[in-house]
Scaffold this motif. Structure first.
Motif, PDB file in Angstrom:
ATOM      1  N   MET A   1      39.911  41.144  38.053  1.00 25.99           N
ATOM      2  CA  MET A   1      39.865  39.909  38.832  1.00 25.99           C
ATOM      3  C   MET A   1      38.603  39.109  38.526  1.00 25.99           C
ATOM      4  N   ASN A  40      37.422  35.371  39.604  1.00 30.04           N
ATOM      5  CA  ASN A  40      37.319  35.559  41.051  1.00 30.04           C
ATOM      6  C   ASN A  40      35.919  36.001  41.458  1.00 30.04           C
ATOM      7  N   ILE A  71      37.566  39.008  45.717  1.00 32.37           N
ATOM      8  CA  ILE A  71      38.034  40.349  45.332  1.00 32.37           C
ATOM      9  C   ILE A  71      38.189  41.224  46.574  1.00 32.37           C
TER      10      ILE A  71
END
Length: 327
Positions: free
Chosen positions: A303, A308, A313
């Motif tokens: 991620m 992100n 996350i």
């Protein structure tokens, strides 16, 4: 007579009036007392060191640096390391809140230990021995920064610090509901997709064991189990799977076992597995690595690579949580 009056007046001026004027005008006589700001000391955590059998008092943030070093590859993306730091700090605070007075029953006097029983913690000195000079030069500052950048941050659920910020290596594509693995239903530990784990080294593994050894292990623990070598294909049957794909119930002869029991017995990386039978051997094909509840570390790194942030996350893997500073 006049001289006597002048003498008395002089004495009064020098002994009474002048001192009174000095007292009224002198700052020393009326000092200004300023209130000093109250400085709160950093939170301290007591950690039982298994190797020495001693308890060490550590600054919480320094402890978190050792946990991130022990629990997650330092080569991971910075946002993944930050997510790990917040999860580790949340866990540490939950142990402090629960066991600050007498310590954990498993290690009285200390809220935490340095093993997987709590969280793996490695001191800077131990890291210096275990890791290369380049690791300490290149990666230790990276871990320090990830922890410092999230200093004091924890996860909360409904305005209370969470007490089960569980994490694992690799989910295999989908995490697990807490009650399917640890019996307790936890609102923020729900099964979610974990799609970015393709770089995980143990996304899928195979482990082979002979039918004879498998039956031996089963009967050693469950001596009333009638699993039979000649009828092994019929004696093994998967009955129920979890939402995340792990085995909940499996028929083994006349007994029904959980996937976790099979995993522990054989030493598999995950309870998410398939079984292939060929001749005298069983091959277990596992998907993922670890219990599968909470944050997938390789998923978190995936991620982070997708852009992100650490809070995104955490909110993906722990449903309904918020990120707040410790009180």
């Amino acid at each position: 007579m006049r001289n006597i009056l002048l003498l008395v007046l002089a004495v009064l001026v020098t002994t009474i009036f002048i001192p009174i004027m000095l007292i009224q005008s002198c700052d020393v006589a009326k000092p200004k007392i300023e209130k000093q700001p109250i400085v709160e000391s950093d939170r301290v955590v007591k950690v039982y060191i298994q190797e020495t059998g001693k308890i060490e008092k550590l600054d919480l943030e320094e402890y978190i640096k050792g946990v991130v070093s022990g629990e997650m590859p330092a080569s991971f993306e910075e946002e993944a390391l930050k997510a790990q730091a917040v999860a580790a700090r949340s866990y540490a605070l939950s142990r402090i809140n629960a066991f600050e007075k007498d310590g954990h029953p498993g290690h009285p006097g200390a809220e935490l230990c340095d093993s997987v029983h709590c969280q793996v913690w490695l001191s800077k000195e131990k890291l210096g021995k275990l890791k290369s000079k380049n690791w300490m030069k290149d990666y230790w500052p990276k871990i320090e920064k990830a922890v410092d950048d999230t200093k004091g941050l924890i996860m909360t659920y409904e305005n209370k610090p969470i007490d089960q910020p569980l994490f694992h290596s690799t989910s295999g594509g989908k995490t697990e509901n807490s009650e399917d693995v640890f019996t307790a239903w936890v609102p923020y530990l729900r099964s979610v997709e974990s799609p970015y784990e393709e770089e995980a080294p143990h996304l899928q593994d195979t482990q082979e064991i002979s039918v004879v050894d498998f039956i031996s292990k089963i009967k050693k623990k469950y001596n009333d189990c009638d699993v039979n070598r000649s009828n092994i294909k019929a004696d093994l049957k998967i009955l129920e799977k979890s939402e995340g794909g792990r085995i909940l119930k499996m028929q083994v002869g006349n007994k029904v076992l959980t996937g976790r029991e099979i995993r522990d017995l054989i030493g598999l990386r995950s309870a998410n597995f398939k079984i292939a039978i060929a001749g005298e051997n069983l091959t277990f094909i596992t998907n993922g690595y670890g219990h599968g509840v909470g944050m997938s570390q390789w998923g978190a790194n995936g991620m982070a690579k997708k852009g992100n942030t650490f809070d995104e996350i955490l909110k993906h893997y722990y449903l309904g949580v918020e990120i707040h500073e410790m009180e």
